[in-house]
Enzyme design. Structure first.
Site, short mmCIF file in Angstrom:
data_model
loop_
_atom_site.label_atom_id
_atom_site.label_comp_id
_atom_site.label_asym_id
_atom_site.label_seq_id
_atom_site.Cartn_x
_atom_site.Cartn_y
_atom_site.Cartn_z
N CYS A 80 0.83 -1.20 0.00
CA CYS A 80 0.00 0.00 0.00
C CYS A 80 0.88 1.26 0.00
O CYS A 80 1.55 1.52 -0.98
CB CYS A 80 -0.96 -0.05 1.19
SG CYS A 80 -2.39 1.00 0.96
N HIS A 172 -3.29 -5.40 0.42
CA HIS A 172 -2.77 -5.83 1.72
C HIS A 172 -2.71 -7.36 1.77
O HIS A 172 -3.72 -8.00 2.09
CB HIS A 172 -3.67 -5.32 2.84
CG HIS A 172 -3.56 -3.84 3.05
ND1 HIS A 172 -2.61 -3.28 3.87
CD2 HIS A 172 -4.26 -2.81 2.53
CE1 HIS A 172 -2.73 -1.96 3.85
NE2 HIS A 172 -3.72 -1.64 3.04
N GLU A 174 -1.35 -9.07 3.94
CA GLU A 174 -1.32 -9.53 5.34
C GLU A 174 -2.70 -9.79 5.92
O GLU A 174 -2.83 -10.44 6.93
CB GLU A 174 -0.57 -8.51 6.21
CG GLU A 174 -1.27 -7.16 6.42
CD GLU A 174 -1.03 -6.15 5.29
OE1 GLU A 174 -0.72 -6.58 4.15
OE2 GLU A 174 -1.18 -4.95 5.54
#
Ligand code: XMP
Length: 606
Positions: A80, A172, A174
């Protein structure tokens, strides 16, 4: 350094710690570093990951951090904001615009080790305002995204330079909603950085017990024990570290608990062999007095947090244990969403992060054995410590309890920008065959890592679940000031909404408690309770058309770490039971289902 390790640079995105956790789950040590740390601090690592950011913009002014990291011969991957920074540093371009939140499809261009083992199209999760629109000469586009709402392709969603060993993802990886994000992180950490795994939960427990023993240093700990999985696991870790004689537990009935909750909690601690350490106090009068007349969510949260401390201190005096340290079952999302890392925006002040507690933390008077962990990890740890499955698997329940699910209002409609918002909302809903009403109050949400205190929209009409979700994500993405959508479950299709004057009272709490109890029972009866991660029931002081009663909103979500969440579809027979049992409660005139993902809605409404 004894372990191969990854540095995660915390630009304050909500997800920095989540990145570290995902890396640790690969068995590789990950450490959070600050952007201004000297370049020497980064040298021992085998790789660097740059997190997202709520405040810094990659567009325009130069961002301030240790750019010498780019001179190191260590692989760097940015997510990001980090992705945009890498693009910019090596001659690419970033523009303000092209925002996306929620799901998108990543189309991978050709073969690359970062995407080894994955398909040519992957579901990813977006939350950004700025976008990379060009890359420098040594870089290539590794993938672009398309959104379910049919907006044009977003280029440069994944970029890389194998010569420089620099890579970036606009999405993202994660968060759990990037379905194969863990594989992309694993490819970077294990393949590109060449780390060898050496971290485990057992090692964490051993280190934490050791750390606690040094911190507590012969003193005793007084732990606030709500009976939820976090405080229960925290109690067992502390028991292991300091022994049962130096551990006191305090269970406070704050009047904001579920039906019969305190009775169940006392029985559970007895089952865990902690009955002798446990004290119980009914402090519901203190909490009601502190919340009297408040409407603003943060003011309510502060009042609840401060009252916890007041009651805790009063009980400590009464029990003559004032010198004890305060123990809390705080887990990582509680701290990050309160703005607990250096740069994170305050999305909500969690009850265990109010200023009085921050002062106690600064004075070294607080111990929090789980502050680095996420819920899934707390559950795993709980199982290792012998917590029974029914406790480990309980739906999470927030510390401020029903206090953050009982919205309040002075009865004044909040219709900021509604002249512009209402036609947009109606036009977008119509594209999906639905009717829509923007609602004249606000709830908390999170957009691009920032707190969003915005309006919900009530959608009415019959449509397949996927259409409802598309409508909700399109509305929240396209209409400024809208962060949440609820689906009207009846009665009828209303044409106007107005707030009713309502504050925190015992009567409203009892009504919400009963509604919550009904919802939980219905979920169990239909066999879906265990498939749902959490299901807040919210009492919203909104009346529609000629009705006087308030609105109940049910918010079933799936999640793993509470940082992101997706709404859960409920079977028609279950919805029919809910309608029958909730709409007959005196004081309730409408029922709706929250169909918003997180982001842009948070799980709780306040
Ligand atoms: P949100 O609403 O921020 O919630 O999406 C994420 C998770 O945190 C819980 N929550 C809290 N837990 N103290 C807590 O212990 C709090 O003040 C608090 N506020 C929210 C929420 O229930 C969800 O599981």
């Amino acid at each position: 350094m004894e372990h191969d390790a990854i540095a995660v640079v915390d630009f304050g995105g909500q997800y920095a710690h989540l990145i570290a956790t995902k890396v640790r789950r690969l068995g590789v040590l990950a450490e959070i570093r600050q952007p201004e740390d000297p370049v020497a601090a980064f040298r021992p690592y085998r790789g660097i990951i740059l997190s997202g950011s709520p405040s810094l913009s990659a567009f325009g002014e130069d961002s301030d951090y240790t750019k010498e990291i780019y001179d190191l011969d260590i692989p760097i991957l940015g997510f990001c904001f980090g992705h945009q920074e890498i693009a910019k540093h090596y001659g690419g371009a970033v523009e303000h615009g092209g925002r996306e939140w929620g799901p998108a499809d990543l189309h991978i261009q050709g073969e690359h080790p970062l995407f080894r083992g994955l398909g040519s199209s992957e579901r990813v999760w977006m939350s950004h305002y700025d976008s990379v629109v060009g890359v420098g000469p040594q870089f290539r586009e590794l993938g672009f995204t398309t959104s379910p709402d049919g907006s044009p392709d977003h280029r440069y969603a994944a970029i890389g330079s194998d010569t420089l060993r620099r890579y970036g993802f606009q999405y993202h990886p994660e968060v759990d909603d990037t379905v194969n994000g863990h594989a992309m992180i694993a490819n970077f950490v294990l393949e590109i950085c060449g780390c060898r795994p050496s971290w485990s939960m057992d090692a964490f427990l051993e280190q934490e017990v050791d750390k606690l023993q040094r911190r507590v240093d012969g003193r005793s700990v007084f732990l606030l024990a709500s009976g939820g999985v976090d405080s229960t696991v925290a109690a067992l870790v502390l028991k292991k570290a300091v022994g049962p004689d130096r551990l006191r537990l305090l269970h406070i009935d704050n009047g904001l608990m579920r039906k019969d909750e305190s009775r169940h909690v006392l029985a559970m601690f007895a089952r865990l062999g902690l009955a002798d350490s446990l004290h119980f106090v009914d402090a519901s009068d203190d909490f009601l007095a502190a919340l009297d007349g408040l409407t603003e969510p943060e003011a309510k949260r502060r009042a609840i947090g401060n009252t916890f401390v007041k009651v805790f201190e009063r009980e400590a005096r009464r029990l003559d244990i004032e010198g004890h340290l305060l123990g809390q079952g705080t887990i990582y999302p509680d701290t990050i969403e309160t703005g607990g890392t250096k740069r994170a925006d305050t999305i909500k002040t969690h009850h265990n992060r109010v200023p009085v507690i921050e002062e106690m933390i600064a004075a070294g008077r607080v111990v929090e054995p789980l502050a680095e962990l996420y819920k899934v990890e707390v559950r795993e740890l709980g199982r290792r410590l012998g917590v029974p499955d029914d406790v480990v698997e309980r739906h999470p329940f927030p510390g401020p309890g029903l206090g953050v699910r009982l919205l309040c209002s002075d009865g004044v409609p909040d219709r900021e920008n509604f002249e512009a918002v209402e036609p947009m909302v109606a036009a977008i809903a119509a594209q999906f065959g639905l009717e829509a009403l923007a609602l004249p109050l606000r709830s908390v949400g999170v957009k691009a890592d920032l707190r969003a205190y915005e309006h919900p929209v009530l959608l009415s009409g019959d449509a397949p679940w996927a259409t409802l979700l598309d409508a909700a994500s399109t509305l929240t993405a396209r209409v400024p000031g809208i962060n949440r959508c609820v689906w009207n479950l009846g009665p009828g299709t209303p044409s106007a909404a107005r707030p009713v004057r309502a504050h925190v009272t015992r009567q409203r709490l009892d009504l919400l408690r009963e509604a919550d109890h009904i919802v939980m029972e219905v979920l169990r009866r239909h066999g879906v309770h265990d498939d749902i991660w959490q299901c807040p029931t919210v009492l919203v002081p909104l009346a529609f058309d000629d009705d006087d009663g308030e609105t109940i909103v049910v918010r079933p979500v799936r999640s793993r770490r509470a940082m992101t969440a997706t709404p859960v579809e409920l079977p028609p027979a279950l919805l029919a039971d809910l309608r029958r049992d909730i709409l007959t409660l005196p004081g309730v005139a409408r029922l709706a289902l929250d169909i918003t993902s997180k982001p842009p809605g948070t799980i709780e409404w306040e």
